[in-house]
Design a protein around this motif. Structure first.
Motif, mmCIF file in Angstrom:
data_model
loop_
_atom_site.group_PDB
_atom_site.id
_atom_site.type_symbol
_atom_site.label_atom_id
_atom_site.label_comp_id
_atom_site.label_asym_id
_atom_site.label_seq_id
_atom_site.Cartn_x
_atom_site.Cartn_y
_atom_site.Cartn_z
ATOM 1 N N GLY A 36 0.785 -1.223 0.000
ATOM 2 C CA GLY A 36 0.000 0.000 0.000
ATOM 3 C C GLY A 36 0.819 1.277 0.000
ATOM 4 N N ARG A 37 2.050 1.215 -0.502
ATOM 5 C CA ARG A 37 2.900 2.403 -0.555
ATOM 6 C C ARG A 37 3.560 2.514 -1.924
ATOM 7 N NH1 ARG A 37 3.714 5.409 3.474
ATOM 8 N NH2 ARG A 37 5.581 6.313 2.526
ATOM 9 N N TYR A 38 3.767 3.750 -2.348
ATOM 10 C CA TYR A 38 4.558 4.003 -3.548
ATOM 11 C C TYR A 38 6.003 4.161 -3.107
ATOM 12 C CZ TYR A 38 6.631 6.294 -7.565
ATOM 13 O OH TYR A 38 7.454 6.602 -8.619
ATOM 14 N N GLU A 39 6.869 3.269 -3.592
ATOM 15 C CA GLU A 39 8.261 3.271 -3.175
ATOM 16 C C GLU A 39 9.179 3.211 -4.387
ATOM 17 O OE1 GLU A 39 8.431 0.989 1.031
ATOM 18 O OE2 GLU A 39 7.746 -0.261 -0.644
ATOM 19 N N VAL A 40 10.281 3.919 -4.290
ATOM 20 C CA VAL A 40 11.306 3.866 -5.326
ATOM 21 C C VAL A 40 12.456 3.044 -4.763
ATOM 22 C CG1 VAL A 40 12.863 5.204 -6.797
ATOM 23 C CG2 VAL A 40 10.614 6.127 -6.197
ATOM 24 N N LYS A 41 12.544 1.799 -5.191
ATOM 25 C CA LYS A 41 13.563 0.896 -4.668
ATOM 26 C C LYS A 41 13.805 -0.203 -5.702
ATOM 27 C CE LYS A 41 10.267 -2.090 -2.212
ATOM 28 N NZ LYS A 41 9.898 -2.691 -0.918
ATOM 29 N N PRO A 42 14.944 -0.907 -5.613
ATOM 30 C CA PRO A 42 15.204 -1.982 -6.580
ATOM 31 C C PRO A 42 14.128 -3.059 -6.564
ATOM 32 C CG PRO A 42 17.231 -1.375 -5.462
ATOM 33 C CD PRO A 42 16.126 -0.635 -4.757
ATOM 34 N N LEU A 315 -7.857 -4.614 -2.448
ATOM 35 C CA LEU A 315 -6.994 -4.062 -3.497
ATOM 36 C C LEU A 315 -7.231 -2.568 -3.655
ATOM 37 C CD1 LEU A 315 -7.127 -6.779 -6.320
ATOM 38 C CD2 LEU A 315 -5.485 -6.532 -4.451
ATOM 39 N N CYS A 316 -8.484 -2.150 -3.599
ATOM 40 C CA CYS A 316 -8.817 -0.735 -3.761
ATOM 41 C C CYS A 316 -8.180 0.089 -2.649
ATOM 42 C CB CYS A 316 -10.327 -0.561 -3.751
ATOM 43 S SG CYS A 316 -10.872 1.133 -4.063
ATOM 44 N N SER A 317 -8.226 -0.423 -1.432
ATOM 45 C CA SER A 317 -7.627 0.289 -0.298
ATOM 46 C C SER A 317 -6.119 0.443 -0.484
ATOM 47 C CB SER A 317 -7.924 -0.456 0.995
ATOM 48 O OG SER A 317 -7.267 0.129 2.089
ATOM 49 N N LYS A 318 -5.462 -0.612 -0.969
ATOM 50 C CA LYS A 318 -4.018 -0.549 -1.175
ATOM 51 C C LYS A 318 -3.653 0.426 -2.286
ATOM 52 C CE LYS A 318 -3.041 -5.174 0.586
ATOM 53 N NZ LYS A 318 -2.560 -6.541 0.277
ATOM 54 N N LEU A 319 -4.458 0.458 -3.352
ATOM 55 C CA LEU A 319 -4.198 1.400 -4.438
ATOM 56 C C LEU A 319 -4.365 2.834 -3.950
ATOM 57 C CD1 LEU A 319 -3.669 2.216 -7.349
ATOM 58 C CD2 LEU A 319 -6.080 1.702 -7.871
ATOM 59 N N ALA A 320 -5.445 3.105 -3.247
ATOM 60 C CA ALA A 320 -5.671 4.456 -2.733
ATOM 61 C C ALA A 320 -4.566 4.869 -1.776
ATOM 62 C CB ALA A 320 -7.036 4.522 -2.049
ATOM 63 N N SER A 325 0.408 8.044 -0.645
ATOM 64 C CA SER A 325 1.784 8.049 -0.134
ATOM 65 C C SER A 325 2.778 8.728 -1.072
ATOM 66 C CB SER A 325 2.242 6.610 0.126
ATOM 67 O OG SER A 325 2.522 5.931 -1.089
ATOM 68 N N MET A 326 2.356 9.072 -2.270
ATOM 69 C CA MET A 326 3.271 9.680 -3.244
ATOM 70 C C MET A 326 3.656 11.093 -2.815
ATOM 71 S SD MET A 326 1.817 8.659 -7.011
ATOM 72 C CE MET A 326 2.034 7.016 -7.693
ATOM 73 N N THR A 327 4.904 11.437 -3.007
ATOM 74 C CA THR A 327 5.341 12.805 -2.779
ATOM 75 C C THR A 327 4.817 13.692 -3.899
ATOM 76 O OG1 THR A 327 7.380 12.555 -4.045
ATOM 77 C CG2 THR A 327 7.452 11.969 -1.692
ATOM 78 N N SER A 328 4.850 15.002 -3.678
ATOM 79 C CA SER A 328 4.427 15.939 -4.720
ATOM 80 C C SER A 328 5.255 15.751 -5.981
ATOM 81 C CB SER A 328 4.551 17.367 -4.206
ATOM 82 O OG SER A 328 4.165 18.296 -5.195
ATOM 83 N N GLU A 329 6.568 15.528 -5.803
ATOM 84 C CA GLU A 329 7.453 15.346 -6.963
ATOM 85 C C GLU A 329 7.088 14.074 -7.727
ATOM 86 O OE1 GLU A 329 9.227 17.962 -4.022
ATOM 87 O OE2 GLU A 329 8.460 15.905 -3.859
ATOM 88 N N TRP A 346 -13.026 8.971 -6.667
ATOM 89 C CA TRP A 346 -13.673 7.912 -7.442
ATOM 90 C C TRP A 346 -13.428 6.543 -6.810
ATOM 91 C CZ3 TRP A 346 -11.249 4.110 -10.757
ATOM 92 C CH2 TRP A 346 -12.162 3.358 -11.510
ATOM 93 N N LEU A 347 -12.235 6.331 -6.300
ATOM 94 C CA LEU A 347 -11.933 5.045 -5.663
ATOM 95 C C LEU A 347 -12.719 4.859 -4.364
ATOM 96 C CD1 LEU A 347 -8.058 4.782 -6.163
ATOM 97 C CD2 LEU A 347 -9.818 3.412 -7.290
ATOM 98 N N GLY A 348 -13.094 5.987 -3.776
ATOM 99 C CA GLY A 348 -13.914 5.925 -2.561
ATOM 100 C C GLY A 348 -13.065 5.721 -1.326
#
Length: 348
Positions: A36-42, A315-320, A325-329, A346-348
């Motif tokens: 449930g997080r957007y992460e930049v990692k290998p 799945l919807c909860s994890k996507l939302a 969790s995304m930074t502005s950048e 829309w995802l609710g």
């Protein structure tokens, strides 16, 4: 700007959309947002791990019912302007031969009913694809000599074995090389399904330079040498990347074909009153060939319909949560800055 004479039917093919995982029937299905997080990692996973798709998880090249549509997109991209999608830089014959052998070996191992290879006494090789009904004749160094088609002309004609092989599969291909002193560069890229980046911009650059525009890559780029060593020297691995799109078009090159409006081409315009949203997932396989100081990096793109994801509360909860969790950048980089609130609503 690339110049070409593009007919309406050709434009339709260039802008062609493909079926989602849900609609295709036999596609592998992935959901790389489990935490449930957007992460930049290998995020490297040993190749062949069971991720719920049986045999497909043990394949470098996954072939499904969407093959014909994926191939048409590649042929259209090549016809638009081959150099826009295929580039090489210091791509030696030795490396090109090693990559060709690897791809053909995996295709004939994973899909023996679709691909056949025969090596003659004089060292020359014949490779046949039942999917495209094309036959390729290679010299003893696995380089393309000639080819035969099923009668439908290939325009432009294949210019190399990498170009030819890339058009037989549903993955894009990149090749990273390393010198004895440890420097690395992108030596070949066949990218007909670009997700807002271009072959021409990245070719010849090293790992850190290629990924410098990605927010959050600073820490990883400081370890670029070690990551490239892992790609080349370690056992094959898989990783996933994801983003959101408002269409299922594979080709999102930063530069649209002529006569296609940029707003139509970008595909990141979410309309809350007519919602169309897709999870664009890349399955990336990294296969090193240490004796040549090279790694093959494949990119297979899938789309999952967020309308279907929305019906699954977990799945919807994890996507939302991942979007939140995304930074502005990162939101700007992913083209979601303006539509984040509408998508979450829309995802609710």
């Amino acid at each position: 700007m690339h110049k070409a004479c593009i007919k309406t039917s050709f434009l339709d093919t260039v802008c062609q959309q493909v079926r989602t995982t849900e609609a295709s029937g036999n596609s592998a299905s992935y959901f790389p947002l489990e935490n449930g997080r957007y992460e930049v990692k290998p995020g490297l996973i040993p190749f062949g791990c069971d991720l719920g798709n049986g045999v497909a998880d043990r394949q470098v090249f996954q072939i499904d019912n969407n093959f014909a549509d994926y191939r048409e997109v590649k042929l259209a991209a090549r016809a638009e302007c081959l150099s826009k999608y295929y580039q090489t830089c210091n791509y030696s014959t030795a490396v090109a031969s090693a990559i060709a052998r690897l791809i053909i070996h995996r295709l004939t191992k994973e899909h023996s009913h679709l691909f056949q290879v025969e090596q003659q006494a004089n060292g020359k090789i014949t490779f046949h694809s039942r999917l495209s009904a094309e036959t390729f004749y290679l010299d003893a160094n696995w380089q393309l000599l000639s080819f035969q088609t099923n009668g439908k002309p290939i325009f432009p004609p294949y210019v190399s074995i990498l170009d030819a092989l890339a058009t037989q599969i549903q993955e894009d291909l990149t090749v990273i090389c390393r010198t004895a002193n440890g420097s690395n560069w992108l030596s070949a890229v066949h990218l007909c399904y670009p997700n807002h980046w271009s072959a021409e911009d990245k070719i010849g650059k090293d790992f850190a330079a290629i990924h410098s525009p990605v927010p959050g890559m600073e820490k990883i780029n400081r370890q670029a040498g070690g990551i490239v060593n892992t790609m080349i020297a370690h056992k094959p691995m898989v990783r996933f990347a994801w983003g959101l799109s408002t269409d299922t078009r594979l080709n999102h090159h930063p530069e649209p074909p002529i006569n296609v409006p940029i707003q139509q081409w970008q595909g990141r315009n979410f309309d809350l009153h007519n919602p169309r949203l897709y999870l664009r997932i890349e399955r990336q396989v990294i296969w090193g060939i240490p004796e040549y100081e090279v790694a093959l990096f494949t990119i297979r793109t899938y789309f999952r319909d967020c309308a279907a994801i929305k019906k699954d509360p977990q799945l919807c909860s994890k996507l939302a949560s991942a979007i939140q969790s995304m930074t502005s950048e990162s939101l700007i980089y992913k083209g979601l800055k303006e539509s984040k609130d509408s998508i979450l609503s829309w995802l609710g």
